[in-house]
Structures are given as C-alpha cells and as structure tokens.
Design a protein around this motif. Structure first.
Motif, PDB file in Angstrom:
ATOM      1  N   LEU A   4      38.432  64.325  47.104  1.00 31.96           N
ATOM      2  CA  LEU A   4      39.474  65.287  46.757  1.00 31.96           C
ATOM      3  C   LEU A   4      39.814  65.126  45.292  1.00 31.96           C
ATOM      4  CD1 LEU A   4      42.554  63.867  46.425  1.00 31.96           C
ATOM      5  CD2 LEU A   4      42.227  63.560  48.878  1.00 31.96           C
ATOM      6  N   SER A   6      42.821  65.034  42.766  1.00 34.36           N
ATOM      7  CA  SER A   6      44.253  64.791  42.813  1.00 34.36           C
ATOM      8  C   SER A   6      44.990  65.610  41.749  1.00 34.36           C
ATOM      9  CB  SER A   6      44.524  63.292  42.645  1.00 34.36           C
ATOM     10  OG  SER A   6      45.832  62.965  43.050  1.00 34.36           O
ATOM     11  N   VAL A  81      46.157  63.141  49.500  1.00 31.39           N
ATOM     12  CA  VAL A  81      45.418  62.901  50.744  1.00 31.39           C
ATOM     13  C   VAL A  81      46.115  63.596  51.905  1.00 31.39           C
ATOM     14  CG1 VAL A  81      44.699  61.144  52.397  1.00 31.39           C
ATOM     15  CG2 VAL A  81      44.403  60.733  49.951  1.00 31.39           C
ATOM     16  N   GLU A  83      48.019  66.207  51.847  1.00 32.25           N
ATOM     17  CA  GLU A  83      47.815  67.646  51.734  1.00 32.25           C
ATOM     18  C   GLU A  83      46.401  68.028  52.173  1.00 32.25           C
ATOM     19  OE1 GLU A  83      48.766  68.410  47.670  1.00 32.25           O
ATOM     20  OE2 GLU A  83      50.937  68.496  48.045  1.00 32.25           O
ATOM     21  N   ARG A  84      45.406  67.225  51.807  1.00 36.00           N
ATOM     22  CA  ARG A  84      44.030  67.504  52.225  1.00 36.00           C
ATOM     23  C   ARG A  84      43.910  67.460  53.751  1.00 36.00           C
ATOM     24  NH1 ARG A  84      38.614  67.055  50.672  1.00 36.00           N
ATOM     25  NH2 ARG A  84      39.347  68.105  48.782  1.00 36.00           N
TER      26      ARG A  84
END
Length: 288
Positions: A4, A6, A81, A83-84
C-alpha cells in the motif's frame, strides 16, 4: 505480496497469513522483518494475521524523510493499513518496540481500535528497562556454559564505541539472555537478514521518545485509551525485563497483564499453546 502507498507516498508492505478476522501485527526491533513472527505460535489458526513491515524494514521502503520512521509517525501507516482493509475498527497485536507504534495509534485513533495485545512492550514512551531487574535476570544464568561469553559481550556493548558489524556480532553473543531456555536450536530464531540494513533506523525510531518535560502529557494521552488492552511478558526476558510490561499495563484502566513463567522475549516460541490461548481468548471477548 500486498503493498500500500501511505499518506506520504511511502511504500508499506504487508503479508496475510491464516484465516479468520484480521489482526494487524506490528513487529519489533525496531526495524525487524515481520517474517520473524512466523504464525505467532499458531495464532494464524484463529485469526488472519496482517503482518506489517515497518518503514525501512523487511520489504517496506526506506523513506527520504527519516523523521517518518519515528514510532509516533509510523502510527499513520497503521491507519493506512486499516483503510486498505476497509474496516471501521481493528484489533492490533504488537511486539517489543512495535508496541510503541500500537500505543500511539490507539491514543491518536481511539475510535479505530477494538482491542490491543502488547507482547513484551519496551515501555510507554520509549525504552524503559529497569537496570537492576535486568542485571538480576542475567545473573541467574551464571551457571550456564554460555554465560561468560554473553556477559563479556554485554560489558563491551555497555562500554560503547562499537558500531556496524562489530556491534552486531556483540549483540548476537548476548542473545542467550533473551530466552528462558537456551540451546543451539534457538539460533534459527535469529536470522541476520531479518534485521534492518540501515544503521540510522534505531535512532530515528526512538526520536519521538518522551522527554521528562513531555512524559506527563504522553502518559495522559495513553491512559485515556478505553479499548481493552492485554499485556503479555516473559518472566525470563533478559532483553528488557518485565518492568516495562508492568508499567504499560498500569497505564491503562482495566488492562490485563500475564507474565509467562517459562518464556523470554518471544513467548509465542517458548510457550505457544499458552500464548495462543491467552491472545485468541482475549480477542474473541465481546466480539461484534
């Protein structure tokens, strides 16, 4: 392998292991590759572990701005993390230095944390070992065949002046202090490639440690956390002792502290069944 981006375009890597509800896992070190945690003694049979590599560690990139490696700054990566994962709230498990990130995240985003598990935490606002306790824990091993070499390495580290490969060699020699039971098979738990290659990372990570002037404010922020907290420590932890875990547990209202009598700094390795029982049981309480 998932990756991801950030808040500052930093690349953060994470690994998914196991099945069940997600559990965000933050390694220690600072700067250890998350793969040293393996399946956390079988915890992956109960939860889907989201093993996150910190900045400049494991498979995550080293940022241009080293201030973003501080443990307070890395709490923002935990939010990325979450949010992912697409979750309103997350459960978080952290080990050793990673507990500082987990504690900062819970303080900064109290509405986002359901439960926290802090394993062998180094302290509340930085490293907080008790020198007398550590000396006593290490002296208890004086009759072991490896003690003389480990004690000499500890003396040399304390004297200072060692860096790079020399320091890493000395740190390897004191490894037996970190376990309840030491034998040659334990060397497999300490793989050099799991450590960060960046000599500046440690100082950058602890750059946000509280000073005497800011400690009161930081403790107030932490003690305001109301989500349930479980603290797990090893009675034979000759790396940091049990004093930091006791201080952390006392910081949170209603926190539970379990000191495993036959464990050192990695209780999921030395008492896996008991470790999984404690953690898995804690995480399913009042699950919604």
């Amino acid at each position: 392998m998932p990756e991801l981006i950030s808040y500052d375009n930093g690349a953060i890597w994470y690994e998914l292991r196991g099945d069940g509800e997600p559990l965000v896992v933050l390694p220690g070190g600072p700067g250890m590759d998350a793969r040293y945690l393996a399946d956390l003694g079988g915890l992956a049979n109960h939860r889907r572990l989201v093993l996150v590599d910190q900045r400049a560690a494991g498979r995550s990139a080293a940022p241009e701005d080293r201030s973003t490696v501080s443990f307070t700054a890395q709490a923002r990566d935990v939010e990325a993390v979450r949010e992912r994962l697409g979750l309103e709230r997350i459960d978080v498990l952290a080990h050793s230095a990673g507990c500082l990130i987990a504690q900062e995240y819970a303080a900064a985003h109290p509405e986002r944390v359901r439960r926290s598990v802090l394993v062998a935490p180094v302290g509340r606002a930085g490293r907080e070992p008790d020198a007398a306790e550590l000396a006593a824990l290490r002296a208890e091993r004086a009759d072991r065949e490896w003690y003389g070499d480990a004690a000499e390495a500890d003396r040399l580290i304390t004297s200072g002046g060692y860096t790079g490969s020399e320091l890493r060699a000395l740190q390897r020699r004191i490894t037996p202090f970190f376990w309840h039971h030491w034998d040659e098979s334990r060397w497999a738990e300490h793989r050099p490639e799991h450590a960060t290659p960046y000599p500046w990372l440690r100082d950058a990570f602890y750059a946000s440690s509280a000073t005497p002037d800011t400690l009161v404010d930081r403790l107030a922020r932490l003690s305001a956390v109301r989500s349930p907290v479980l603290v797990v420590a090893g009675a034979s932890d000759g790396m940091i002792g049990t004093a930091p875990a006791r201080a952390v547990a006392a910081c949170y209202e209603g926190a539970r502290l379990h000191v495993l009598e036959r464990s050192g700094h990695r209780p999921w390795v030395e008492e896996p069944a008991r470790f999984v029982e404690l953690v898995a049981g804690f995480l399913v309480e009042d699950a919604d």
